[in-house]
Design an enzyme around this catalytic site. Sequence first.
Site, PDB file in Angstrom:
ATOM      1  N   PRO A  14       3.996 -36.903  61.992  1.00 27.33           N
ATOM      2  CA  PRO A  14       4.562 -36.421  63.327  1.00 27.33           C
ATOM      3  C   PRO A  14       4.186 -37.517  64.562  1.00 27.33           C
ATOM      4  CG  PRO A  14       2.875 -35.085  62.932  1.00 27.33           C
ATOM      5  CD  PRO A  14       2.937 -36.122  61.839  1.00 27.33           C
ATOM      6  N   ASN A  15       5.408 -37.691  65.272  1.00 28.59           N
ATOM      7  CA  ASN A  15       5.537 -38.432  66.725  1.00 28.59           C
ATOM      8  C   ASN A  15       5.563 -40.096  66.465  1.00 28.59           C
ATOM      9  OD1 ASN A  15       5.125 -36.226  68.573  1.00 28.59           O
ATOM     10  ND2 ASN A  15       2.930 -35.948  67.740  1.00 28.59           N
ATOM     11  N   ARG A  22       5.890 -44.746  72.731  1.00 30.43           N
ATOM     12  CA  ARG A  22       4.763 -43.735  73.192  1.00 30.43           C
ATOM     13  C   ARG A  22       3.377 -44.369  73.352  1.00 30.43           C
ATOM     14  NH1 ARG A  22       2.136 -41.199  67.701  1.00 30.43           N
ATOM     15  NH2 ARG A  22       0.640 -39.635  68.540  1.00 30.43           N
ATOM     16  N   TYR A  27      -0.775 -47.625  70.846  1.00 28.19           N
ATOM     17  CA  TYR A  27       0.115 -47.889  69.539  1.00 28.19           C
ATOM     18  C   TYR A  27       0.894 -49.246  69.527  1.00 28.19           C
ATOM     19  CZ  TYR A  27      -1.330 -42.974  68.968  1.00 28.19           C
ATOM     20  OH  TYR A  27      -2.242 -42.090  68.604  1.00 28.19           O
ATOM     21  N   ASN A  78       0.586 -42.660  56.951  1.00 32.68           N
ATOM     22  CA  ASN A  78       0.204 -42.212  58.215  1.00 32.68           C
ATOM     23  C   ASN A  78       0.366 -40.847  58.715  1.00 32.68           C
ATOM     24  OD1 ASN A  78      -0.736 -42.133  60.897  1.00 32.68           O
ATOM     25  ND2 ASN A  78       0.220 -44.239  61.513  1.00 32.68           N
ATOM     26  N   ALA A  81      -1.286 -36.653  63.693  1.00 30.20           N
ATOM     27  CA  ALA A  81      -1.969 -35.717  64.175  1.00 30.20           C
ATOM     28  C   ALA A  81      -2.746 -35.086  62.995  1.00 30.20           C
ATOM     29  CB  ALA A  81      -1.874 -34.818  65.379  1.00 30.20           C
ATOM     30  N   HIS A  84      -6.072 -34.895  61.018  1.00 31.66           N
ATOM     31  CA  HIS A  84      -7.386 -34.182  61.414  1.00 31.66           C
ATOM     32  C   HIS A  84      -7.536 -32.594  61.195  1.00 31.66           C
ATOM     33  CE1 HIS A  84      -7.261 -38.197  63.473  1.00 31.66           C
ATOM     34  NE2 HIS A  84      -6.383 -37.552  64.127  1.00 31.66           N
ATOM     35  N   ASP A  91      -4.131 -31.270  50.279  1.00 37.17           N
ATOM     36  CA  ASP A  91      -3.976 -30.608  48.935  1.00 37.17           C
ATOM     37  C   ASP A  91      -3.065 -31.205  47.972  1.00 37.17           C
ATOM     38  OD1 ASP A  91      -6.397 -29.039  49.385  1.00 37.17           O
ATOM     39  OD2 ASP A  91      -5.211 -27.177  49.672  1.00 37.17           O
ATOM     40  N   GLU A 102      -4.447 -44.153  53.173  1.00 41.74           N
ATOM     41  CA  GLU A 102      -4.123 -43.464  54.494  1.00 41.74           C
ATOM     42  C   GLU A 102      -4.038 -44.409  55.572  1.00 41.74           C
ATOM     43  OE1 GLU A 102      -7.250 -40.576  55.475  1.00 41.74           O
ATOM     44  OE2 GLU A 102      -6.898 -40.900  57.564  1.00 41.74           O
ATOM     45  N   HIS A 104      -3.822 -45.673  59.714  1.00 37.67           N
ATOM     46  CA  HIS A 104      -3.499 -45.593  61.104  1.00 37.67           C
ATOM     47  C   HIS A 104      -3.322 -46.869  62.090  1.00 37.67           C
ATOM     48  CE1 HIS A 104      -4.543 -41.472  60.545  1.00 37.67           C
ATOM     49  NE2 HIS A 104      -5.662 -41.737  59.737  1.00 37.67           N
ATOM     50  N   LEU A 105      -2.420 -46.871  63.004  1.00 39.58           N
ATOM     51  CA  LEU A 105      -2.588 -47.992  63.796  1.00 39.58           C
ATOM     52  C   LEU A 105      -3.432 -48.128  64.765  1.00 39.58           C
ATOM     53  CD1 LEU A 105       1.361 -46.815  64.811  1.00 39.58           C
ATOM     54  CD2 LEU A 105       0.662 -49.175  63.864  1.00 39.58           C
ATOM     55  N   SER A 106      -4.190 -46.943  65.314  1.00 41.09           N
ATOM     56  CA  SER A 106      -5.246 -47.326  66.069  1.00 41.09           C
ATOM     57  C   SER A 106      -6.568 -46.841  65.415  1.00 41.09           C
ATOM     58  CB  SER A 106      -5.224 -46.114  67.336  1.00 41.09           C
ATOM     59  OG  SER A 106      -5.156 -44.738  66.616  1.00 41.09           O
ATOM     60  N   ARG A 111     -11.590 -43.540  69.092  1.00 38.25           N
ATOM     61  CA  ARG A 111     -11.219 -42.573  70.191  1.00 38.25           C
ATOM     62  C   ARG A 111     -11.824 -41.169  70.511  1.00 38.25           C
ATOM     63  NH1 ARG A 111      -4.863 -42.714  68.547  1.00 38.25           N
ATOM     64  NH2 ARG A 111      -4.958 -41.703  70.684  1.00 38.25           N
ATOM     65  N   ARG A 115     -10.607 -37.017  66.777  1.00 34.12           N
ATOM     66  CA  ARG A 115      -9.916 -37.850  65.767  1.00 34.12           C
ATOM     67  C   ARG A 115     -10.967 -38.604  64.837  1.00 34.12           C
ATOM     68  NH1 ARG A 115      -4.838 -38.511  68.266  1.00 34.12           N
ATOM     69  NH2 ARG A 115      -5.034 -38.081  70.626  1.00 34.12           N
TER      70      ARG A 115
HETATM   71  C1  DQA Z   1      -2.517 -42.080  64.525  1.00 34.80           C
HETATM   72  C2  DQA Z   1      -3.794 -41.608  64.965  1.00 34.80           C
HETATM   73  C3  DQA Z   1      -3.789 -40.080  65.090  1.00 34.80           C
HETATM   74  O1  DQA Z   1      -4.792 -39.561  65.651  1.00 34.80           O
HETATM   75  C4  DQA Z   1      -2.350 -39.662  66.240  1.00 34.80           C
HETATM   76  O2  DQA Z   1      -2.347 -38.260  66.125  1.00 34.80           O
HETATM   77  C5  DQA Z   1      -1.325 -40.318  65.709  1.00 34.80           C
HETATM   78  C6  DQA Z   1      -1.183 -41.629  65.271  1.00 34.80           C
HETATM   79  C7  DQA Z   1      -2.589 -43.688  64.421  1.00 34.80           C
HETATM   80  O3  DQA Z   1      -1.629 -44.343  63.865  1.00 34.80           O
HETATM   81  O4  DQA Z   1      -3.083 -44.268  65.196  1.00 34.80           O
HETATM   82  O5  DQA Z   1      -0.158 -39.782  65.892  1.00 34.80           O
HETATM   83  O6  DQA Z   1      -2.262 -41.688  63.344  1.00 34.80           O
END
Ligand code: DQA
Length: 148
Positions: A14-15, A22, A27, A78, A81, A84, A91, A102, A104-106, A111, A115
């Site tokens: 998501p997002n 964003r 990011y 990725n 959110a 978390h 599952d 897995e 993550h960009l950040s 943070r 997270r």
């Molecule tokens: C994220 C980190 C997550 O905490 C956040 O909710 C995201 C992006 C990242 O790629 O850093 O949507 O997965």
Amino acid sequence: MVSGKKVILVLHGPNLNLLGSREVEIYGSIKLEDLNNLLYKEAEKLSVKVDCFQSNCEGELLDRIHRAPAVYHGIIINPGAYTHYSIALRDALAGVDVPAVEVHLSNIYAREEFRHRSVIAPVVRGQICGFGPQSYLLALRALCDGIS
Ligand code: DQA
């Protein structure tokens, strides 16, 4: 299972469709389409194929994971959110016999405290975070080493 080239599924949660506009200070300014293009290029170098898919719906991500064993040799995810708190995604990844990484960009550990916990990390081969788009490229390399 597809013959010939190994195929990797890249799932953006998501997002992540908002990348580029964003929270650019966190990011970066890369758009999702450009990130996917980096992955396609890297895949070519590594002689594998990647399929990229983004969804804001947990169920759609679950469906892709469920279908993965018939088609894919590895998954890069990725979960955004969902990282978390989504036990359903955890599952699903635990329930299919496909190696997953897995990403993550950040750096989620640098943070907010909420997270710092990933419910996904215990069921994947590894987690790469904090390197921006490179997190995905490193994951692709790691998966290719693991599946060759
Ligand atoms: C994220 C980190 C997550 O905490 C956040 O909710 C995201 C992006 C990242 O790629 O850093 O949507 O997965």
